[in-house]
Structures are given as C-alpha cells and as structure tokens.
Design a protein around this motif. Sequence first.
Motif, PDB file in Angstrom:
ATOM      1  N   GLU A 191       0.865  -1.172   0.000  1.00  0.00           N
ATOM      2  CA  GLU A 191       0.000   0.000   0.000  1.00  0.00           C
ATOM      3  C   GLU A 191       0.907   1.229   0.000  1.00  0.00           C
ATOM      4  O   GLU A 191       2.128   1.118  -0.131  1.00  0.00           O
ATOM      5  N   SER A 192       0.318   2.388   0.132  1.00  0.00           N
ATOM      6  CA  SER A 192       1.118   3.604   0.255  1.00  0.00           C
ATOM      7  C   SER A 192       0.547   4.464   1.373  1.00  0.00           C
ATOM      8  O   SER A 192      -0.608   4.311   1.773  1.00  0.00           O
ATOM      9  N   ARG A 193       1.367   5.348   1.880  1.00  0.00           N
ATOM     10  CA  ARG A 193       0.964   6.315   2.891  1.00  0.00           C
ATOM     11  C   ARG A 193       1.595   7.664   2.555  1.00  0.00           C
ATOM     12  O   ARG A 193       2.543   7.744   1.769  1.00  0.00           O
ATOM     13  N   ARG A 194       1.060   8.719   3.165  1.00  0.00           N
ATOM     14  CA  ARG A 194       1.666  10.045   3.070  1.00  0.00           C
ATOM     15  C   ARG A 194       2.459  10.277   4.345  1.00  0.00           C
ATOM     16  O   ARG A 194       1.945  10.121   5.453  1.00  0.00           O
ATOM     17  N   SER A 195       3.711  10.622   4.188  1.00  0.00           N
ATOM     18  CA  SER A 195       4.568  10.855   5.351  1.00  0.00           C
ATOM     19  C   SER A 195       4.309  12.226   5.950  1.00  0.00           C
ATOM     20  O   SER A 195       3.871  13.157   5.265  1.00  0.00           O
ATOM     21  N   ARG A 196       4.607  12.357   7.225  1.00  0.00           N
ATOM     22  CA  ARG A 196       4.494  13.656   7.893  1.00  0.00           C
ATOM     23  C   ARG A 196       5.693  14.562   7.630  1.00  0.00           C
ATOM     24  O   ARG A 196       5.702  15.710   8.090  1.00  0.00           O
ATOM     25  N   GLY A 197       6.686  14.052   6.930  1.00  0.00           N
ATOM     26  CA  GLY A 197       7.855  14.891   6.677  1.00  0.00           C
ATOM     27  C   GLY A 197       8.479  14.613   5.332  1.00  0.00           C
ATOM     28  O   GLY A 197       8.344  13.525   4.771  1.00  0.00           O
ATOM     29  N   SER A 198       9.166  15.611   4.803  1.00  0.00           N
ATOM     30  CA  SER A 198       9.958  15.420   3.595  1.00  0.00           C
ATOM     31  C   SER A 198      11.436  15.317   3.939  1.00  0.00           C
ATOM     32  O   SER A 198      12.286  15.323   3.054  1.00  0.00           O
ATOM     33  N   SER A 199      11.738  15.222   5.228  1.00  0.00           N
ATOM     34  CA  SER A 199      13.092  14.978   5.718  1.00  0.00           C
ATOM     35  C   SER A 199      12.970  14.167   6.997  1.00  0.00           C
ATOM     36  O   SER A 199      11.892  14.105   7.603  1.00  0.00           O
ATOM     37  N   THR A 200      14.068  13.561   7.438  1.00  0.00           N
ATOM     38  CA  THR A 200      14.034  12.767   8.663  1.00  0.00           C
ATOM     39  C   THR A 200      13.704  13.633   9.868  1.00  0.00           C
ATOM     40  O   THR A 200      12.899  13.248  10.729  1.00  0.00           O
ATOM     41  N   GLN A 201      14.300  14.798   9.934  1.00  0.00           N
ATOM     42  CA  GLN A 201      14.038  15.702  11.057  1.00  0.00           C
ATOM     43  C   GLN A 201      12.557  16.032  11.154  1.00  0.00           C
ATOM     44  O   GLN A 201      11.953  16.010  12.233  1.00  0.00           O
ATOM     45  N   GLU A 202      11.939  16.301  10.013  1.00  0.00           N
ATOM     46  CA  GLU A 202      10.528  16.653   9.987  1.00  0.00           C
ATOM     47  C   GLU A 202       9.650  15.437  10.299  1.00  0.00           C
ATOM     48  O   GLU A 202       8.636  15.544  10.998  1.00  0.00           O
ATOM     49  N   PHE A 203      10.057  14.259   9.798  1.00  0.00           N
ATOM     50  CA  PHE A 203       9.348  13.022  10.115  1.00  0.00           C
ATOM     51  C   PHE A 203       9.353  12.781  11.625  1.00  0.00           C
ATOM     52  O   PHE A 203       8.322  12.430  12.222  1.00  0.00           O
ATOM     53  N   LEU A 204      10.490  12.976  12.255  1.00  0.00           N
ATOM     54  CA  LEU A 204      10.589  12.773  13.701  1.00  0.00           C
ATOM     55  C   LEU A 204       9.749  13.806  14.457  1.00  0.00           C
ATOM     56  O   LEU A 204       9.069  13.487  15.431  1.00  0.00           O
ATOM     57  N   ARG A 205       9.787  15.043  13.988  1.00  0.00           N
ATOM     58  CA  ARG A 205       8.970  16.075  14.635  1.00  0.00           C
ATOM     59  C   ARG A 205       7.488  15.702  14.595  1.00  0.00           C
ATOM     60  O   ARG A 205       6.764  15.836  15.579  1.00  0.00           O
ATOM     61  N   GLY A 206       7.046  15.203  13.452  1.00  0.00           N
ATOM     62  CA  GLY A 206       5.633  14.897  13.283  1.00  0.00           C
ATOM     63  C   GLY A 206       5.186  13.618  13.967  1.00  0.00           C
ATOM     64  O   GLY A 206       3.986  13.430  14.188  1.00  0.00           O
ATOM     65  N   ASN A 207       6.133  12.736  14.316  1.00  0.00           N
ATOM     66  CA  ASN A 207       5.748  11.441  14.860  1.00  0.00           C
ATOM     67  C   ASN A 207       6.204  11.163  16.290  1.00  0.00           C
ATOM     68  O   ASN A 207       5.531  10.401  16.994  1.00  0.00           O
ATOM     69  N   VAL A 208       7.327  11.737  16.715  1.00  0.00           N
ATOM     70  CA  VAL A 208       7.832  11.354  18.041  1.00  0.00           C
ATOM     71  C   VAL A 208       7.999  12.520  19.010  1.00  0.00           C
ATOM     72  O   VAL A 208       8.228  12.285  20.203  1.00  0.00           O
ATOM     73  N   GLN A 209       7.907  13.750  18.534  1.00  0.00           N
ATOM     74  CA  GLN A 209       8.185  14.874  19.427  1.00  0.00           C
ATOM     75  C   GLN A 209       7.258  14.884  20.636  1.00  0.00           C
ATOM     76  O   GLN A 209       6.038  14.774  20.516  1.00  0.00           O
ATOM     77  N   ASP A 210       7.880  14.984  21.824  1.00  0.00           N
ATOM     78  CA  ASP A 210       7.155  15.081  23.103  1.00  0.00           C
ATOM     79  C   ASP A 210       6.252  13.879  23.365  1.00  0.00           C
ATOM     80  O   ASP A 210       5.251  13.998  24.083  1.00  0.00           O
ATOM     81  N   ARG A 211       6.596  12.726  22.818  1.00  0.00           N
ATOM     82  CA  ARG A 211       5.771  11.538  23.019  1.00  0.00           C
ATOM     83  C   ARG A 211       6.453  10.525  23.929  1.00  0.00           C
ATOM     84  O   ARG A 211       7.672  10.405  23.950  1.00  0.00           O
ATOM     85  N   THR A 212       5.623   9.804  24.668  1.00  0.00           N
ATOM     86  CA  THR A 212       6.083   8.694  25.495  1.00  0.00           C
ATOM     87  C   THR A 212       5.797   7.405  24.742  1.00  0.00           C
ATOM     88  O   THR A 212       4.639   7.045  24.526  1.00  0.00           O
ATOM     89  N   LEU A 213       6.859   6.704  24.361  1.00  0.00           N
ATOM     90  CA  LEU A 213       6.744   5.501  23.531  1.00  0.00           C
ATOM     91  C   LEU A 213       7.482   4.357  24.226  1.00  0.00           C
ATOM     92  O   LEU A 213       8.423   3.770  23.690  1.00  0.00           O
ATOM     93  N   HIS A 214       7.045   4.052  25.411  1.00  0.00           N
ATOM     94  CA  HIS A 214       7.746   3.070  26.237  1.00  0.00           C
ATOM     95  C   HIS A 214       7.476   1.629  25.830  1.00  0.00           C
ATOM     96  O   HIS A 214       8.019   0.707  26.446  1.00  0.00           O
ATOM     97  N   ASP A 215       6.659   1.449  24.804  1.00  0.00           N
ATOM     98  CA  ASP A 215       6.459   0.100  24.261  1.00  0.00           C
ATOM     99  C   ASP A 215       7.306  -0.129  23.014  1.00  0.00           C
ATOM    100  O   ASP A 215       7.191  -1.161  22.359  1.00  0.00           O
ATOM    101  N   THR A 216       8.191   0.829  22.693  1.00  0.00           N
ATOM    102  CA  THR A 216       8.923   0.799  21.424  1.00  0.00           C
ATOM    103  C   THR A 216      10.430   0.910  21.638  1.00  0.00           C
ATOM    104  O   THR A 216      10.900   1.714  22.438  1.00  0.00           O
ATOM    105  N   VAL A 217      11.167   0.089  20.894  1.00  0.00           N
ATOM    106  CA  VAL A 217      12.624   0.180  20.827  1.00  0.00           C
ATOM    107  C   VAL A 217      12.987   0.712  19.441  1.00  0.00           C
ATOM    108  O   VAL A 217      12.544   0.157  18.421  1.00  0.00           O
ATOM    109  N   TYR A 218      13.745   1.798  19.407  1.00  0.00           N
ATOM    110  CA  TYR A 218      14.142   2.436  18.150  1.00  0.00           C
ATOM    111  C   TYR A 218      15.582   2.039  17.835  1.00  0.00           C
ATOM    112  O   TYR A 218      16.510   2.385  18.564  1.00  0.00           O
TER     113      TYR A 218
END
Length: 368
Positions: free
Chosen positions: A133-160
């Motif tokens: 399938e396809s999706r639309r990303s929240r960023g056109s760069s890695t920095q922007e992708f991270l801002r849109g997906n992980v900024q100020d979030r608690t993701l204690h069920d995830t290992v990056y």
Amino acid sequence: MTNPVTARSRRVTHDPPIVGRLVCSFPPHLSTVSAASRVVRRLRYGTRTGVGYKPTRVLYRRMYSRAQVERALRTPSLLFREANRLYHRRLNRRAYNTAGVDVFAEDWDTLVLLDACRYDMFSGQSELAGRLESRRSRGSSTQEFLRGNVQDRTLHDTVYVTANPQLYWHRDWLNASFHAVEHVWMEDGWDERYGTVLPETTTARALEAAETYPNKRYLVHYMQPHYPFLTDADESFAVDHSFLDPDEAGFWNRVMTGELGADPDEVWRAYQSTLDRTLPHVERLLEGLDGKSVVSADHGNMVGERARPFPIREWGHPRGIYTDQLVEVPWLVVDGDRRTIVSEAPAETRAEVADEVVTDRLEQLGYA
C-alpha cells in the motif's frame, strides 16, 4: 525501472537564473516577479502571525540570518525553494505535513524505515512478500518526520534501532521517550569506507535488540537508499561520477545550486543500486522477527523533477516541501503471528558521543 524524470527529459541541466522561465505554472493573476518580490519581503520581514499582522524585524531575525538571505538572493533556485516551502507549510503555520499519517497509530509490531525511499521506486524494485500500500509521510526529511511522529511523546512500548543520527542530534527539542534507543551509527556501527551504516549492520543490530527486548514494538531505521549511495564493488568514485563521493559534504545542495553537475540517469541508477543492495538485508530481518511487520520510509527524494508552485528543478529531500516524490512512501504489510507488546519504563541504554562525531557523520550522509 525507468527513471520517471528522464521519461520527460533525457538530461537535466540547471536552469539559468531567469525569473521569466518560471511563469508557466502560476495562476493568471500572479506574476513571477511579484511572487518573487513577496518571497524577498518575507525573507526580510518575517511571516504572518495572525489577524492584522505587522511585519517585524524580530521575526526576520528568528527565521533567517542575513547570510541566508544574501545567499538566497544570489542563488535564485534557493530563493524559489524557500517560496515553495512557505507555500507547502502555509506560511510556516505548520511544522510538518499534517496530512501525513501518524505511524504510531498504525497497526504493526515492527516498522522498518528505508530512509529516503520513494514509493514508485520501491514498488518497481521490491520483491519482498506482503501487501503493498502507500501512505503520506508527515515529513519530507528525517528531522521533519521525527517532529511529526515522536516529538514530546512517550513511547515506552517501542525500541528504536536507528542508523540515522538525527534523533540524537535533535534529542533536546524532540524530547521523545522510547523504552530504548540503539544508535547503530555510533562507534563500530559506522563504515568509514562508505561513510554510512551498511544495511547488514542495521539488520544485525536490530536482531540483537529483538533478543534483548522480546516484548516491544521495533522501529528499525535503515540509512539506505539515502545518500551516500552503495554501488557495485567495481564502481569507482571517479571525477565523472563525483556525485558518488561520500567525502563531499552537502551533496544535494551542491547539485541544486549548480556547483556539482549530475545526470539524473546516473543518480537514479545509483539510487536503485542502493535499494537493491539493501532489500536482501531487510528480508533477513523480516524472516528473523515474529509479529506483524510493515516496511515503509520516513520520506522520499527528488531527482531533478520540478517542484510546485514554483517549477524549479528540485534535488534531495528539502524539509517543508510536500510533493508526491517526497511524501508518498511505501507501506508493505507483512502479516505474522502477533507478539505480546508490553510498555515498560525506559531501559538504561543512554549513550553519548562528541558533537564533532555527530556533525562528521551528518556531513558524510550529505546533510551539511
């Protein structure tokens, strides 16, 4: 796979700095010259800040340095790139592509990110099993992708598990809390010859993390097919292939400004070769993990296509510009027996490295 850029033009050359060349795509009521003057004005005085705004030099100081303004005025392609960014970001009223998907709200146990992997290239080359399938990303760069997906979030069920230094470099303002982060790009994970983290290294470290943290979601971030490209072993970094040289910082900007010439056919072949080099290692990772996996990307890449609304030739993945080539990403769903996911307090995995090491890594990856 045929390069979609050269289906229209066999070779891209850099457009001369003639503003009139750009008039073709603008609405009838908006001339190129007036549009350019508005960009210059916004570069000098800032952006709108609400109803009844007044331009202020305070906003100018926050947004652009004098050197940045002068450089943009000397290099029309950069000036119009900024105009396109203001258009896509709604005059900087949004910090990322709000039309993009929140990847952590999607259903997966493992999310594989192929850095800078376009949907069209992946769909034409990947033979991985699964439902594409396809999706639309929240960023056109890695920095922007991270801002849109992980900024100020608690993701204690995830290992990056990441081969990209961007999370570490921007860790203070991103303020993301994972259960654990494995920075593959540090120390022995970095390949000095290629100036990147090789895909087999990322796979090995991700499988190790899965053994250490068996009941977590895994976000596995490969550096490929992002520059620097991985070509065949007999491919030399000769002068006529200088765009392959990992020792040259700021690759995409140098192409954009005309300082470095690049045939889109050659770039596309190197781009394809890098993805081909990576996919077998992604397949090995998928075979070694249980659960439901998804293979996607943080953003795409432009290889000389024209941006919008100002139709300049665009290269790389400038943040804040949301063309299809930059934000349409693959979403390959690989079903499997689900594993139990448990959220727990962060593990003690904090690693630190000198700023000089991080900046050196980023330069070799073409960010400088």
